[in-house]
Design an enzyme around this catalytic site. Structure first.
Site, mmCIF file in Angstrom:
data_model
loop_
_atom_site.group_PDB
_atom_site.id
_atom_site.type_symbol
_atom_site.label_atom_id
_atom_site.label_comp_id
_atom_site.label_asym_id
_atom_site.label_seq_id
_atom_site.Cartn_x
_atom_site.Cartn_y
_atom_site.Cartn_z
ATOM 1 C CG ASP A 75 -17.991 -52.291 -18.135
ATOM 2 O OD1 ASP A 75 -17.986 -52.274 -19.163
ATOM 3 O OD2 ASP A 75 -16.778 -51.968 -17.449
ATOM 4 C CG HIS A 113 0.789 -74.544 -44.441
ATOM 5 N ND1 HIS A 113 1.027 -74.958 -43.480
ATOM 6 C CD2 HIS A 113 1.897 -74.839 -45.146
ATOM 7 C CE1 HIS A 113 1.596 -76.208 -43.056
ATOM 8 N NE2 HIS A 113 2.609 -75.969 -44.589
HETATM 9 P P1 FAD Z 1 -15.112 -47.166 -18.439
HETATM 10 O O1 FAD Z 1 -14.273 -46.922 -19.268
HETATM 11 O O2 FAD Z 1 -14.837 -47.507 -17.023
HETATM 12 O O3 FAD Z 1 -15.262 -45.036 -18.304
HETATM 13 C C1 FAD Z 1 -16.134 -44.411 -17.639
HETATM 14 C C2 FAD Z 1 -15.699 -42.796 -17.060
HETATM 15 O O4 FAD Z 1 -16.543 -42.113 -16.922
HETATM 16 C C3 FAD Z 1 -14.311 -43.299 -17.051
HETATM 17 O O5 FAD Z 1 -13.227 -42.051 -17.448
HETATM 18 C C4 FAD Z 1 -15.363 -42.179 -15.350
HETATM 19 O O6 FAD Z 1 -13.955 -40.998 -14.689
HETATM 20 C C5 FAD Z 1 -16.314 -41.430 -15.956
HETATM 21 N N1 FAD Z 1 -16.738 -41.194 -15.321
HETATM 22 C C6 FAD Z 1 -17.719 -41.902 -14.094
HETATM 23 N N2 FAD Z 1 -19.153 -40.780 -13.374
HETATM 24 C C7 FAD Z 1 -18.568 -39.816 -13.729
HETATM 25 C C8 FAD Z 1 -18.812 -38.507 -13.803
HETATM 26 N N3 FAD Z 1 -20.401 -38.126 -13.133
HETATM 27 N N4 FAD Z 1 -18.988 -37.515 -14.383
HETATM 28 C C9 FAD Z 1 -17.886 -37.329 -14.807
HETATM 29 N N5 FAD Z 1 -17.632 -38.472 -15.705
HETATM 30 C C10 FAD Z 1 -17.577 -39.374 -14.758
HETATM 31 N N6 FAD Z 1 -12.097 -54.877 -21.414
HETATM 32 C C11 FAD Z 1 -11.812 -55.577 -22.666
HETATM 33 O O7 FAD Z 1 -12.850 -55.509 -23.504
HETATM 34 N N7 FAD Z 1 -10.473 -55.676 -23.019
HETATM 35 C C12 FAD Z 1 -9.458 -55.914 -22.032
HETATM 36 O O8 FAD Z 1 -8.274 -56.506 -22.234
HETATM 37 C C13 FAD Z 1 -10.017 -54.917 -20.240
HETATM 38 N N8 FAD Z 1 -8.650 -54.966 -19.350
HETATM 39 C C14 FAD Z 1 -9.070 -54.950 -18.745
HETATM 40 C C15 FAD Z 1 -8.423 -55.042 -17.133
HETATM 41 C C16 FAD Z 1 -8.568 -53.762 -16.484
HETATM 42 C C17 FAD Z 1 -7.258 -54.455 -15.310
HETATM 43 C C18 FAD Z 1 -10.402 -53.871 -15.841
HETATM 44 C C19 FAD Z 1 -10.703 -53.102 -14.673
HETATM 45 C C20 FAD Z 1 -10.992 -53.852 -17.167
HETATM 46 C C21 FAD Z 1 -10.926 -54.417 -18.249
HETATM 47 N N9 FAD Z 1 -11.328 -54.203 -19.515
HETATM 48 C C22 FAD Z 1 -11.283 -54.786 -20.196
HETATM 49 C C23 FAD Z 1 -12.507 -53.695 -19.007
HETATM 50 C C24 FAD Z 1 -12.601 -52.450 -19.378
HETATM 51 O O9 FAD Z 1 -11.984 -51.771 -18.715
HETATM 52 C C25 FAD Z 1 -14.579 -51.929 -19.429
HETATM 53 O O10 FAD Z 1 -15.200 -52.646 -19.838
HETATM 54 C C26 FAD Z 1 -14.250 -50.772 -20.206
HETATM 55 O O11 FAD Z 1 -13.681 -49.580 -19.720
HETATM 56 C C27 FAD Z 1 -16.340 -50.287 -20.198
HETATM 57 O O12 FAD Z 1 -15.703 -48.562 -20.788
HETATM 58 P P2 FAD Z 1 -17.004 -47.893 -19.858
HETATM 59 O O13 FAD Z 1 -16.818 -46.800 -21.046
HETATM 60 O O14 FAD Z 1 -18.426 -48.439 -20.124
HETATM 61 O O15 FAD Z 1 -17.018 -46.946 -19.001
#
Ligand code: FAD
Ligand code: NAI
Length: 467
Positions: free
Chosen positions: A314, A446
């Site tokens: 993200d 089916h």
């Molecule tokens: P994240 O999951 O945001 O993880 C980032 C991590 O980094 C976190 O644990 C945070 O604490 C940690 N962090 C941040 N900065 C630091 C730091 N400086 N030091 C140490 N740790 C740190 N996506 C789907 O594909 N399907 C779904 O059904 C879906 N449903 C969702 C429902 C909701 C309500 C929400 C809010 C989102 C949903 N998403 C869904 C989106 C999905 O959650 C995100 O796209 C996904 O989590 C992104 O993954 P990521 O690893 O990039 O980041």
């Protein structure tokens, strides 16, 4: 100083999958996580808890409205919200524990605390208590994810004015839930609380719901949601929320100008998007500049402008989806290991887990028209699918867009029960460069809902059988 081949900052689906793949490839890996549990937004406050609430609220709704018609007498179902919330929390717990187990299994060292990149190859970890430690690594992957986008002038307290996080744990079913934003979160969580008994009104800035989704699909889905009882105020914006009284007073203004009006609500859910999260990483000090939307710029190999530092999920450009983050996690681990990691951004499925579901992969009709691509459309409604008729779940259709010259599938869009599972077939077909004819000639069991995918493929060549 502890020394690693790779340090991953953040343990969401991007970070934890990257760490596991790197360990599989023989690297010595550490992860840094600032929260108490692993799994990031997705497992703790996103995909997993929201899908648990969608599942339970859908069954509750069916028990109240559909069971009797099927000859199942259960009386009027009663809601035990604390138990439903516990069920959701147990699902989250099972998932986050699973990630901790996988870290142990793959000998990945986990460090709890905020990770700051002190210099290329050095990460300082500051825990809530105790001294900070500095870790060393040949490569660093930033996977810090995203956070809730704030609505200017409105403070989220996670009780009455909530983000998705608060909306997943409301202690009472609101009488009136006002949702700001007709995007994925607004429609999924709006559906949850509507099924549990709330009146739901969605205020959307644009003149349509679900921007980015194929317009025909969004239109039909809009009608279905209205039939279910969700109210919409399109082309409108929330100008203010007054929380001084027992009820919130929400002031809504037409975007084009005109008379503002007030609505009373007990809870307002702000769901106007998410923003990349880079707080505390110390990027400025190491000369890493963000783009104009706060994202970390990377090249095709997920490398940032600072050698040895990569970013995924993200926090970089692209759809904010868990499976996109996971695939990037695998690709970057393989690239760091000297292999050919790759993500095909043309084939990333997108699912909205409402009832019915909405699922798509590839290009929309609007995108194809804008790119001057000539295409054929094959459409098949679930009203003509045997299984959907038997289950009396006939809302929606499958639409396949195929190149007019080559018949190659360019996009598949589905509104319907189980659309989220059905889209996998389309993704595989597109990944293999299939023509609509290939799907049409594949034998489908089916009676199944995916027969509608086959029929839509036949319809591209105007030879659907059951229509
Ligand atoms: P994240 O999951 O945001 O993880 C980032 C991590 O980094 C976190 O644990 C945070 O604490 C940690 N962090 C941040 N900065 C630091 C730091 N400086 N030091 C140490 N740790 C740190 N996506 C789907 O594909 N399907 C779904 O059904 C879906 N449903 C969702 C429902 C909701 C309500 C929400 C809010 C989102 C949903 N998403 C869904 C989106 C999905 O959650 C995100 O796209 C996904 O989590 C992104 O993954 P990521 O690893 O990039 O980041
Ligand atoms: P979103 O980007 O899906 O939708 C936000 C909506 O709010 C848009 O329709 C936008 O036009 C509208 N909006 C923006 N500003 C507004 C304003 N001031 N007033 C009224 N409306 C306004 O964002 P959402 O729903 O918050 O979800 C965030 C991200 O989480 C999404 O990008 C999605 O990728 C991810 N997610 C994915 C899910 C899934 O895959 N099933 C489920 C939930 C979230």
């Amino acid at each position: 100083m502890p020394s690693y081949d790779l340090i991953v900052i953040g343990t969401g689906p991007g970070g934890y999958v990257c760490a596991i793949r790197a360990a599989q490839l023989g690297m010595k890996v550490a992860v840094v996580e600032k929260e108490k549990t692993f799994g990031g937004t997705c497992l703790n406050i996103g995909c997993i808890p929201s899908k648990a609430m969608l599942h339970t609220s859908e069954l509750f709704d069916e028990a109240g409205h559909a069971f009797a018609k099927m000859g199942i007498k259960v009386g009027t179902p009663a809601l035990d919200l604390p138990a439903m919330l516990r069920f959701k929390d147990e699902g989250v717990e099972g998932n986050v524990k699973g990630v901790a187990f996988l870290f142990r299994k793959n000998k990945i060292e986990a460090h709890n605390g905020v990770g700051r990149i002190a210099a290329p190859g050095k990460v300082e970890v500051t825990a809530a208590r105790g001294p900070s430690t500095v870790l060393e690594a040949k490569a660093i992957v930033i996977a810090t994810g995203s956070d809730v986008a704030q609505l200017q002038g409105i403070t989220i307290d996670e009780k009455r004015i909530v983000s998705s996080t608060g909306a997943l744990s409301l202690e009472k079913v609101p009488r009136h839930l006002l949702v700001v934003g007709a995007g994925v979160i607004g429609l999924e969580l709006g559906s949850v609380w509507r099924r549990l008994g709330a009146q739901v009104t969605v205020v959307e800035f644009l003149d349509r719901i679900l921007p980015g989704i194929d317009t025909e699909v969004a239109r039909q889905f809009h009608r279905i949601l209205e039939k279910q009882g969700i109210g919409f105020k399109l082309a409108s914006k929330v100008a203010a929320i007054d929380s001084n009284d027992l009820m919130l007073k929400v002031t809504i203004e037409p975007v084009a100008g005109g008379t503002a009006f007030d609505l009373d609500a007990d809870v307002a859910l702000v769901a106007i998007g998410r923003v990349p999260y880079t707080e505390g990483l110390g990027l400025e000090a190491i000369g890493l500049k963000l783009d104009n939307r706060g994202r970390i710029p990377v090249d095709g190999r997920f490398a940032t402008s600072v050698p040895g530092i990569y970013a995924i999920g993200d926090v970089i450009a692209g759809p904010m989806l868990a499976h996109k983050a996971e695939d990037e996690g695998i690709a970057v681990a393989e690239i760091i290991a000297g292999k050919a990691g790759h993500v095909n951004y043309d084939v990333i499925p997108n699912v909205i887990y409402t009832s019915p579901e909405v699922a798509s992969v590839g290009k929309t009709e609007e995108e194809l028209r804008a790119a001057d691509v000539t295409y054929n459309v094959g459409k098949f409604p679930f009203t003509a699918n045997g299984r959907a008729k038997a289950n009396q779940q006939t809302d929606g259709f499958v639409k396949i867009l195929a190149d007019a010259r080559t018949d190659r599938v360019l996009g598949v869009h589905i509104v319907g029960s189980d659309a989220g599972n059905m889209i996998a077939e389309a993704a595989i077909a597109m990944e293999f460069g299939a023509a609509a004819e290939d799907i049409a000639r594949t034998c489908h069991a089916h009676p199944t809902l995916p027969e509608a995918v086959k029929e839509a493929a036949l319809a591209v060549d105007k030879r659907a059988i059951h229509m």
